[in-house]
Design a protein around this motif. Structure first.
Motif, PDB file in Angstrom:
ATOM      1  N   ILE A 174      43.295 -14.474 -34.280  1.00  0.00           N
ATOM      2  CA  ILE A 174      44.046 -15.725 -34.168  1.00  0.00           C
ATOM      3  C   ILE A 174      43.403 -16.594 -33.088  1.00  0.00           C
ATOM      4  O   ILE A 174      43.187 -16.134 -31.952  1.00  0.00           O
ATOM      5  N   ARG A 175      43.112 -17.826 -33.455  1.00  0.00           N
ATOM      6  CA  ARG A 175      42.550 -18.772 -32.482  1.00  0.00           C
ATOM      7  C   ARG A 175      43.609 -19.822 -32.173  1.00  0.00           C
ATOM      8  O   ARG A 175      44.206 -20.401 -33.090  1.00  0.00           O
ATOM      9  N   ILE A 176      43.852 -20.038 -30.889  1.00  0.00           N
ATOM     10  CA  ILE A 176      44.899 -20.980 -30.497  1.00  0.00           C
ATOM     11  C   ILE A 176      44.400 -21.946 -29.431  1.00  0.00           C
ATOM     12  O   ILE A 176      43.399 -21.688 -28.745  1.00  0.00           O
ATOM     13  N   GLU A 177      45.124 -23.040 -29.292  1.00  0.00           N
ATOM     14  CA  GLU A 177      44.913 -23.998 -28.207  1.00  0.00           C
ATOM     15  C   GLU A 177      46.280 -24.407 -27.681  1.00  0.00           C
ATOM     16  O   GLU A 177      47.270 -24.418 -28.415  1.00  0.00           O
ATOM     17  N   GLY A 178      46.333 -24.722 -26.389  1.00  0.00           N
ATOM     18  CA  GLY A 178      47.613 -25.120 -25.801  1.00  0.00           C
ATOM     19  C   GLY A 178      47.476 -25.461 -24.341  1.00  0.00           C
ATOM     20  O   GLY A 178      46.377 -25.450 -23.777  1.00  0.00           O
ATOM     21  N   VAL A 179      48.626 -25.749 -23.711  1.00  0.00           N
ATOM     22  CA  VAL A 179      48.636 -26.128 -22.294  1.00  0.00           C
ATOM     23  C   VAL A 179      49.807 -25.445 -21.583  1.00  0.00           C
ATOM     24  O   VAL A 179      50.791 -25.042 -22.206  1.00  0.00           O
ATOM     25  N   GLN A 180      49.694 -25.329 -20.272  1.00  0.00           N
ATOM     26  CA  GLN A 180      50.783 -24.784 -19.450  1.00  0.00           C
ATOM     27  C   GLN A 180      51.911 -25.804 -19.351  1.00  0.00           C
ATOM     28  O   GLN A 180      51.666 -27.001 -19.181  1.00  0.00           O
ATOM     29  N   LYS A 181      53.163 -25.318 -19.438  1.00  0.00           N
ATOM     30  CA  LYS A 181      54.318 -26.192 -19.250  1.00  0.00           C
ATOM     31  C   LYS A 181      55.434 -25.429 -18.557  1.00  0.00           C
ATOM     32  O   LYS A 181      55.481 -24.197 -18.601  1.00  0.00           O
ATOM     33  N   LEU A 182      56.355 -26.188 -17.935  1.00  0.00           N
ATOM     34  CA  LEU A 182      57.550 -25.608 -17.335  1.00  0.00           C
ATOM     35  C   LEU A 182      58.750 -25.945 -18.196  1.00  0.00           C
ATOM     36  O   LEU A 182      58.821 -27.035 -18.775  1.00  0.00           O
ATOM     37  N   ASN A 183      59.713 -25.017 -18.286  1.00  0.00           N
ATOM     38  CA  ASN A 183      60.937 -25.336 -19.012  1.00  0.00           C
ATOM     39  C   ASN A 183      61.815 -26.243 -18.158  1.00  0.00           C
ATOM     40  O   ASN A 183      61.466 -26.587 -17.023  1.00  0.00           O
ATOM     41  N   GLU A 184      62.976 -26.633 -18.666  1.00  0.00           N
ATOM     42  CA  GLU A 184      63.806 -27.641 -18.004  1.00  0.00           C
ATOM     43  C   GLU A 184      64.268 -27.219 -16.618  1.00  0.00           C
ATOM     44  O   GLU A 184      64.459 -28.059 -15.735  1.00  0.00           O
ATOM     45  N   THR A 185      64.480 -25.919 -16.411  1.00  0.00           N
ATOM     46  CA  THR A 185      64.982 -25.457 -15.113  1.00  0.00           C
ATOM     47  C   THR A 185      63.867 -24.964 -14.204  1.00  0.00           C
ATOM     48  O   THR A 185      64.135 -24.525 -13.081  1.00  0.00           O
ATOM     49  N   ALA A 186      62.627 -25.053 -14.660  1.00  0.00           N
ATOM     50  CA  ALA A 186      61.455 -24.589 -13.899  1.00  0.00           C
ATOM     51  C   ALA A 186      61.507 -23.089 -13.600  1.00  0.00           C
ATOM     52  O   ALA A 186      60.818 -22.612 -12.723  1.00  0.00           O
ATOM     53  N   GLU A 187      62.331 -22.361 -14.353  1.00  0.00           N
ATOM     54  CA  GLU A 187      62.412 -20.917 -14.163  1.00  0.00           C
ATOM     55  C   GLU A 187      61.340 -20.185 -14.957  1.00  0.00           C
ATOM     56  O   GLU A 187      61.037 -19.022 -14.670  1.00  0.00           O
ATOM     57  N   PHE A 188      60.765 -20.859 -15.956  1.00  0.00           N
ATOM     58  CA  PHE A 188      59.732 -20.244 -16.775  1.00  0.00           C
ATOM     59  C   PHE A 188      58.558 -21.197 -16.933  1.00  0.00           C
ATOM     60  O   PHE A 188      58.735 -22.385 -17.208  1.00  0.00           O
ATOM     61  N   MET A 189      57.370 -20.669 -16.740  1.00  0.00           N
ATOM     62  CA  MET A 189      56.167 -21.397 -17.121  1.00  0.00           C
ATOM     63  C   MET A 189      55.669 -20.761 -18.411  1.00  0.00           C
ATOM     64  O   MET A 189      55.575 -19.537 -18.504  1.00  0.00           O
ATOM     65  N   TYR A 190      55.389 -21.577 -19.422  1.00  0.00           N
ATOM     66  CA  TYR A 190      54.980 -21.040 -20.704  1.00  0.00           C
ATOM     67  C   TYR A 190      53.754 -21.785 -21.233  1.00  0.00           C
ATOM     68  O   TYR A 190      53.380 -22.846 -20.731  1.00  0.00           O
ATOM     69  N   GLU A 193      52.406 -23.756 -24.136  1.00  0.00           N
ATOM     70  CA  GLU A 193      52.814 -24.511 -25.314  1.00  0.00           C
ATOM     71  C   GLU A 193      51.634 -24.575 -26.270  1.00  0.00           C
ATOM     72  O   GLU A 193      50.617 -25.222 -25.994  1.00  0.00           O
ATOM     73  N   ILE A 194      51.770 -23.900 -27.401  1.00  0.00           N
ATOM     74  CA  ILE A 194      50.678 -23.789 -28.361  1.00  0.00           C
ATOM     75  C   ILE A 194      50.654 -25.027 -29.260  1.00  0.00           C
ATOM     76  O   ILE A 194      51.638 -25.340 -29.937  1.00  0.00           O
ATOM     77  N   SER A 195      49.540 -25.719 -29.247  1.00  0.00           N
ATOM     78  CA  SER A 195      49.410 -26.929 -30.077  1.00  0.00           C
ATOM     79  C   SER A 195      48.838 -26.591 -31.447  1.00  0.00           C
ATOM     80  O   SER A 195      49.265 -27.154 -32.462  1.00  0.00           O
ATOM     81  N   THR A 196      47.871 -25.695 -31.503  1.00  0.00           N
ATOM     82  CA  THR A 196      47.293 -25.281 -32.779  1.00  0.00           C
ATOM     83  C   THR A 196      47.122 -23.769 -32.795  1.00  0.00           C
ATOM     84  O   THR A 196      46.854 -23.144 -31.758  1.00  0.00           O
ATOM     85  N   ALA A 197      47.293 -23.169 -33.956  1.00  0.00           N
ATOM     86  CA  ALA A 197      47.099 -21.728 -34.133  1.00  0.00           C
ATOM     87  C   ALA A 197      46.607 -21.490 -35.552  1.00  0.00           C
ATOM     88  O   ALA A 197      47.197 -22.005 -36.512  1.00  0.00           O
ATOM     89  N   GLU A 198      45.539 -20.705 -35.703  1.00  0.00           N
ATOM     90  CA  GLU A 198      44.984 -20.450 -37.027  1.00  0.00           C
ATOM     91  C   GLU A 198      44.297 -19.100 -37.073  1.00  0.00           C
ATOM     92  O   GLU A 198      43.854 -18.566 -36.043  1.00  0.00           O
ATOM     93  N   LEU A 199      44.244 -18.538 -38.254  1.00  0.00           N
ATOM     94  CA  LEU A 199      43.528 -17.288 -38.466  1.00  0.00           C
ATOM     95  C   LEU A 199      42.064 -17.586 -38.751  1.00  0.00           C
ATOM     96  O   LEU A 199      41.741 -18.516 -39.524  1.00  0.00           O
ATOM     97  N   VAL A 200      41.182 -16.830 -38.125  1.00  0.00           N
ATOM     98  CA  VAL A 200      39.747 -16.982 -38.371  1.00  0.00           C
ATOM     99  C   VAL A 200      39.155 -15.601 -38.606  1.00  0.00           C
ATOM    100  O   VAL A 200      39.690 -14.581 -38.149  1.00  0.00           O
ATOM    101  N   ASP A 201      38.035 -15.571 -39.282  1.00  0.00           N
ATOM    102  CA  ASP A 201      37.365 -14.299 -39.523  1.00  0.00           C
ATOM    103  C   ASP A 201      36.851 -13.708 -38.217  1.00  0.00           C
ATOM    104  O   ASP A 201      36.462 -14.438 -37.295  1.00  0.00           O
ATOM    105  N   LYS A 202      36.849 -12.401 -38.156  1.00  0.00           N
ATOM    106  CA  LYS A 202      36.332 -11.724 -36.961  1.00  0.00           C
ATOM    107  C   LYS A 202      34.806 -11.831 -36.920  1.00  0.00           C
ATOM    108  O   LYS A 202      34.150 -11.861 -37.958  1.00  0.00           O
TER     109      LYS A 202
END
Length: 580
Positions: A553-569, A571-580
């Motif tokens: 699985i190949r993905i792209e994304g950025v770091q983000k904080l949730n509304e209460t700043a209790e979690f940094m996650y 955020e996946i913008s793209t996700a796709e299956l690619v050959d190994k």
């Protein structure tokens, strides 16, 4: 220096918290005698002891019988003002020539009664003043600092100490208020509705909840004790009284702090173990498991902290804020408490270690469930990957385990994926799980597996499997953390979410969106109390590649904080299956 006597004051304490007031006022050197319970600071323990208990501690239940008999009561509430549970060495007290005696008149169970103290003091020539401390709320405890300061001529120091205490109290109050506002805004509920629901057990058998100052401490820290809250006038919560267990059950606390009066941590755990065998407690835990509720339970050395109306109540307040909001950095260093992490065992739970031909695996795409898939696949056929969750139409997307990525993982593994909605209108989460497993059984599934390392939610999954009559497989249950992590060396594990309260913001920035590595595991191990596998909710992962993945699985994304700043996650913008 006492002006009347013209010499260095000689103070006698007949109240466990009195030496603590002297200590913060830098006046411990004035103490010449103490009660049998005066043990802080340790520098005073060489002084002569003036009191002794008439009761002998055996068990909580037996001590209650002894106290009831000694005080001539039938209801468990103290009602004879002339009764006492202690003896006082009159000869020794007179020989010490005290110029001040500090005692109390708020509880005959807690210390020698005031009438006895005054009777002996009046025999001395001249009779020394008797300072009686009777706080019924936290604010009055803080005011006692000045009362003691005035009595020993240390008002300037008392003013300084009180200012520091109020600064620390306000820090906790502001922190809790901010957290309550954040949670209320996020959930759409009122601040009162989102307070931590706490039961503070000041005695276990029979039950006495914390009274007087304790509910006030809980409220400042962002909680509420529903079964015995602060009075409407704000002046404490009244004395601790015997309660029927049904009162506690009805309040349905999410947090239970076990802190028996006068007991240290080891004794507290022993009495709690006895309480855990009582029917009311079993019902409490069984109901929580059935409803899928998580109960937080801890033991505290009440003898040193909450039970004494002294300066260390400020530390107790800081502990509450840290514990209720999962902020261990707020808990004072060395505070004596221990979280209860071994739920009572579930009997007759169908558990299987034998191979099965048609297993459904609870799967969120993280390292533990993916590792479980690989282990099971050596001997068992995993035919379904199951994700239980709230109705997708109304639920917010999972931050750490996006369903669209789980779908790609299932495709990469070549296994059917099912999302089973639970918590539907009119049904409990527990019933939703049971019905989901029963439906799988009708389709031929003959085993249910999870990647649990520890029991979570008080045996929720074992109870679900028991109700659905389906064998439970947990191949990595109770395995050593190092062993589990060593089996992941060939896995490409992305860290998708970090709890900033548990691991801190700086570490979260270094982890989210990065691959799990030895360096990251080492960083986590340096955080006090953190689980390197994330079993305490410290962090979450998604597996992008593993030996049994047919594609990666190949993905792209950025770091983000949730509304209460209790979690940094991540955020996946793209996700796709690619050959190994």
């Amino acid at each position: 220096i006492n002006a009347e006597y013209g010499l260095l004051m000689r103070v006698v304490s007949l109240l466990p918290c009195a030496p603590e007031f002297l200590d913060v006022l830098e006046a411990s050197n004035l103490l010449v005698g103490r009660s049998h319970e005066d043990d802080h600071p340790r520098t005073i323990t060489h002084l002569p002891i003036l009191t002794a208990p008439k009761t002998t501690f055996t068990t909580s239940e037996d001590v209650d019988r002894q106290v009831t008999a000694a005080l001539n009561t039938t209801s468990g509430d103290v009602c004879d003002p002339n009764a006492s549970l202690y003896t006082l060495d009159e000869t020794l007290l007179i020989s010490l020539h005290p110029s001040l005696i500090i005692t109390q008149d708020i509880c005959n169970v807690c210390a020698i009664d005031l009438n006895t103290v005054r009777r002996i003091a009046n025999k001395m020539n001249p009779p020394p003043p008797v300072l009686t401390l009777n706080p019924v709320c936290f604010d009055e405890v803080i005011s006692n600092v000045m009362q003691v300061g005035e009595a020993i001529g240390r008002t300037e120091k008392a003013t300084e100490v009180i200012a520091d205490f109020r600064r620390r109290i306000e820090k906790v109050r502001s922190f809790a208020a901010e957290k309550l506002d954040q949670v209320a805004k996020t959930s759409g509920r009122s601040r009162d509705d989102v307070r931590a629901n706490v039961a503070f057990l000041e005695w276990t058998t029979p039950i006495y909840l914390g009274g007087h100052w304790t509910p006030g401490l809980i409220e400042i820290a962002g909680g509420v004790q529903k079964a015995q809250p602060v009075r409407k006038d704000g002046h404490g919560a009244g004395p601790s009284v015997r309660l029927d267990p049904q009162v506690v059950l009805k309040s349905d606390p999410d947090w239970v702090i076990i802190c028996p009066c006068g007991l240290d941590l080891d004794m507290t755990k022993k009495e709690a173990a006895r309480m855990f065998e009582l029917d009311w407690w079993k019902k409490f835990m069984e109901r929580a498991a059935k409803e899928g509720k998580s109960k937080r339970i801890c033991f505290v050395d009440g003898n040193q902290y909450f039970n004494r109306p002294g300066p260390r109540l400020v530390e107790a307040l800081e502990f509450l804020a840290g514990y209720l909001w999962d902020r261990p950095d707020l808990i004072p260093v060395g505070f004596k408490y221990e979280e209860y992490i071994s739920p009572p065992p579930v009997t007759s739970t169908p558990t299987s270690s034998t191979p099965s031909n048609n297993v459904a695996l609870s799967f969120t795409g993280g390292k533990d469930s993916t590792l479980t898939f690989h282990i099971l696949s050596e001997t068992t056929k995993v035919t379904r990957l199951i994700c239980f969750g709230p109705p997708q139409a109304s639920a917010k997307p999972f931050l750490s385990h996006p369903v669209r990525v789980i779908t790609l993982q299932a495709e990469a593994l070549g296994v059917e994926f099912n999302y089973i909605e639970v918590g539907l209108a009119g049904k409990s989460v527990f019933d939703g799980y049971v019905e989901g497993l029963q439906s799988l059984k009708k389709d031929g599934v003959d085993g249910f597996a999870t990647g649990d390392i520890e029991d979570i939610h008080f045996d929720f999954i074992p109870n679900v499997c028991k109700a659905a009559s389906i064998p439970l497989l947990r191949p990595i249950y109770k395995r050593a953390r190092d062993e589990i992590l060593s089996m992941l060396t060939s896995f490409d594990v992305l860290i998708t979410c970090v709890n900033t309260k548990k691991l801190g913001m700086e570490l979260a920035k270094k982890m989210v969106g990065k691959r799990l590595s030895e360096d990251i595991v080492d960083w986590i191990s340096e955080v006090d109390g953190a689980d390197t596998c994330g079993e305490g909710g410290e962090y979450h992962t998604m597996v992008l590649d593993a030996p049994r993945f047919k594609k990666t699985i190949r993905i792209e994304g950025v770091q983000k904080l949730n509304e209460t700043a209790e979690f940094m996650y991540f955020e996946i913008s793209t996700a796709e299956l690619v050959d190994k």
